[in-house]
Structure formats: C-alpha cells, structure tokens
Design an enzyme around this catalytic site. Structure first.
Site, PDB file in Angstrom:
ATOM      1  N   ASP A  14       0.813  -1.227   0.000  1.00 18.50           N
ATOM      2  CA  ASP A  14       0.000   0.000   0.000  1.00 18.50           C
ATOM      3  C   ASP A  14       0.845   1.274   0.000  1.00 18.50           C
ATOM      4  OD1 ASP A  14      -2.397  -1.651   0.386  1.00 18.50           O
ATOM      5  OD2 ASP A  14      -1.676  -1.870   2.440  1.00 18.50           O
ATOM      6  N   HIS A  42      -3.924  -1.474  -6.757  1.00 11.43           N
ATOM      7  CA  HIS A  42      -3.142  -0.331  -7.226  1.00 11.43           C
ATOM      8  C   HIS A  42      -4.090   0.785  -7.650  1.00 11.43           C
ATOM      9  CE1 HIS A  42       0.584  -3.041  -8.142  1.00 11.43           C
ATOM     10  NE2 HIS A  42       0.238  -3.015  -6.875  1.00 11.43           N
TER      11      HIS A  42
END
Length: 428
Positions: A14, A42
């Site tokens: 992340d 993403h």
C-alpha cells in the site's frame, strides 16, 4: 537500449506503487506484473478520475504501452474478466494491450473457499489474508498439482485435471474444515467458457519482452518487501516473493537485464491485517495518519494500521532488494503534525539493532528507538517543485537519505499523477 526498471514496495504494501508506475509508464513501452494475484490494489488518479486495478498492470491506461502478466502471477479468471469488463466500459481497449503468460497458475473458487475456511479456523490467530485464494493456489503450484493457464488449450484434459484437483479441495473443505463443497461441474463449465476468451491473450511473456529491448520496461511489484514469504514477517506475509529478485523469475527476464530498482515507501508506515508493527501508533497520531492519509485497503476495504516511518524495516528491504533509489509518497499527510518521529533503530533484548530481524516473533520483541523532528506545519499538497518544500520537510527527507545511504529520487505530494516532484529522471 531501453531501461528496465523494477518498482518494489519497500514496506508492508500500500505504498503508492500504482501511481508511480502509471507516472513512469509515460516513458515506457511495456509494464509487467510478476508476482501476486488479485490481492493487490493499485490506485491511480488521472485527471481527477480514480481507477483501482487488482490484477492488470497499471500501464493499461496508456495507449502506447503493452501490459504483461508474467508467469509468477496467480490468475483468477473471474477477477480478470471483471476487471477487463470494467476497463472496457471506460473505453480502454484492454484486449489489444494485454498479454498473459500461459505459465500462470490458476486460482479456482475452491482455492478461495479453502483460503477463507482456513482463516476462519485460525480464529484469533488469523494471518489477515485477503481471502482470495492466493496462498492455496501457490501451495498447489509448488506441490505440482495446480492448473496453469496453458491447460485451457486442451479442454478435455483441463476438465479431468480440474475434476481431480477440486475433488481434493472439496474433501478438505467438507471433512477437515466442515464447510460446504464447491460445485465442481459448474466451475468447470465457467472456467472453460473463460478459456475461449483468454486464449487470444496468451503469449510467452519472456519472448514478448525481448521485442521491447529498445524501449523502457517497468516491472510492477505487488504487496511489499516486508510481506515476502521468505524475508518478511512470517507467517504474517503473502505467499509469494515480493523482493526485487522475483522480477526476474516471475517474468522470465534474466537479472542482468534489470537496470534500476526503485523502492516505494510512504513518509510514514502502514500495515493491513495481523503481525508485528513496532512503530504502530494506537493513539491520536495513528488516527490522524489514517484519516488524512485515507488509509483504507484498495482490495479489501480494511482500515490500515498506521505508525511512524520504520527505517530498520526499510533497511531489511534494502538488503533484500538492492534499491538504487527511493520514491517517498504521502509526504503531505504529515503536514499538520507538531512533531514527527522516525524509528531509526530497535532495542531488542537490551541491544540496539538497525535492521529488522527475520520473522514475526523476533520483531514483536523489538521496541522502537525514535528521532524526533519539528513538524513543518505548512501544506506540501500538490507541490511539484522541490524549492517550494518547507525547509523542515527537506531536512526530513535528507535524514531518510542519510540513514538509508541511497537518494530519494521522487517525492509524491498527493494522489494525482501531477502531484509529484521528480528529483531525478529515471527513464530517458
């Protein structure tokens, strides 16, 4: 010759890899996913529009770029075609831009059922898996009983192999986990139907990438270095190798062809799911970072745990992946803080160590050692010129460079592609 650049998350995932890959892809001819599956999330923001990709490489948004899914990726066909459908509805000709290695292992619904059953059975000791079948699929791959995408070229053989594998899965589900079996016949027909659509997308990615010798190529990592199955906080890790070396074996490109390895790290640290996190802030600071940073998982919707930047963990990732440079993301999230801390070392059994130890048990025994900085209390959001950064923010970045011994080459000051300071051109 073009440049071959590997983008790796240097923390627990992340970190903002999607935005950076999307940005760098403007000067690339191809983008390659090489490990993981649709457990990745993403997030791209282009001209104010948000797109979340889980499986398809971030380069798919560019009309001059080919996107490849390499052999190291585990592939859920249902998830793949859901993503293709959503992108196609936005006018993106996915099937023209995407090619997939026939050697990809296939995630079946029974893998997903097993993943979720195991997590439920662990109770309070759960790992924090996304429940998407990633681990069980890699397990079958290593045991050499799994199915590969290329098996769909031979429907009769595929049917027999899938029948045998799912019978094994259902035995475990019913007799060990006391869960409902997955419908084998319906799943076989669904996957064979997907096969007709996926066959035109199959291509030997190793050979295909040789056509891009004169172009820049981005190798897009998923998850993060501290989630590596071997080098991460085992067992609270993902089921693939996430370090830079997996770019080679997961795509079929030799390591000598890889020119530059870029680490992506937030200006602080986050983690999703269970596992040790020495610099975690279970207090107002953690709440502030989560709120301002909008720390919610793109794949699962789970809230991320937040804490100060952890340099010993980054040093472990640096040793594993030989980073050439760092991209520092979400600098703007720190703007309002009166003081900012960096974990520069750990105290472990009364010894000071500056590299995170292997495994979760040793890391859980570590106490963070902090260096405190005065906050800059000025907005850095959207800044594109380094000269406009407040001096205290520049001092913070310089301290990170000093501790890691490598340069910060990109600074991200917001979610949009344009909210970026490029201190060094990585792709000509």
């Amino acid at each position: 010759m073009g440049k071959k650049l590997v983008v790796i998350g240097a923390q627990w995932g992340d970190e903002g890899k999607g935005k950076i890959v999307d940005l760098l892809t403007e000067r690339a001819g191809a983008v390659v996913r090489f490990q993981g599956g649709h457990n990745a999330g993403h997030t791209l923001v282009v001209h104010g529009k948000k797109t979340v990709l889980h499986l398809i490489p971030s380069g798919i948004m560019h009309d001059h770029v080919m996107s490849y899914i390499g052999n190291g990726v585990v592939l859920c066909l249902r998830a793949l075609f859901e993503e293709i459908k959503a992108l196609t509805a936005e006018g993106i000709p996915v099937k023209e831009r995407l090619r997939i290695s026939p050697a990809c292992a296939l995630i079946l619904p029974s893998h997903i059922a097993l993943d979720q059953a195991r997590e439920t059975a662990r109770g309070k000791d759960k790992i924090g898996t996304t429940g998407r079948g990633i681990g069980p699929c890699y397990e079958d791959k290593i045991a050499r009983r799994g199915l590969r995408l290329e098996d769909l070229r031979h429907p009769d053989d595929f049917r027999q192999k899938m029948q045998a594998l799912m019978t094994y899965h259902n035995f475990l589900l019913e007799n060990y986990y006391h869960q409902t079996a997955v419908d084998i016949d319906a799943t076989i027909e669904e996957w064979l139907a997907y096969g007709k659509d996926v066959l035109p997308l199959m291509e030997d990615v190793t050979l295909a990438l040789q056509r891009h010798q004169e172009q820049n190529v981005i190798f897009e990592g998923a998850q993060g270095a501290m989630l590596d199955i071997d080098q991460g906080t085992y067992p609270f890790v993902t089921s693939s190798n996430t370090a830079a070396g997996s770019a080679s074996c997961g795509s079929g490109v030799g390591p000598h062809q890889l020119d530059y390895i870029l680490a992506i790290t937030k200006a602080y640290t986050t983690r999703v799911g269970s596992g040790p996190f020495p610099s975690e802030q279970i207090n107002d600071i953690g709440e502030h970072l989560a709120k301002v940073g909008v720390e919610v998982g793109a794949s699962t919707g789970r809230r991320r745990r937040c804490g100060w930047l952890d340099l010993p963990a980054l040093r472990r990732a640096l040793l594993n992946s030989s980073f050439d440079g760092v991209c520092l993301t979400k600098l703007d999230v720190l703007d309002e803080l009166d003081e900012i801390k960096i974990c520069t070392a750990y105290c472990h059994h009364e010894q000071i160590i500056d590299v995170a130890p292997l495994g979760s048990e040793s890391l859980a025994e570590c106490e963070p050692v902090y260096e405190t900085f005065t906050g800059w209390k000025t907005s850095t959001f959207g800044i594109k010129n380094e000269a406009e950064l407040p001096q205290k923010a520049r001092d913070y970045i310089a301290k990170i460079e000093e501790y890691l011994g490598i340069p910060v080459v990109i600074i991200s000051t917001g979610a949009d592609r344009s909210h970026t300071i490029m201190r060094q051109s990585l792709l000509e």
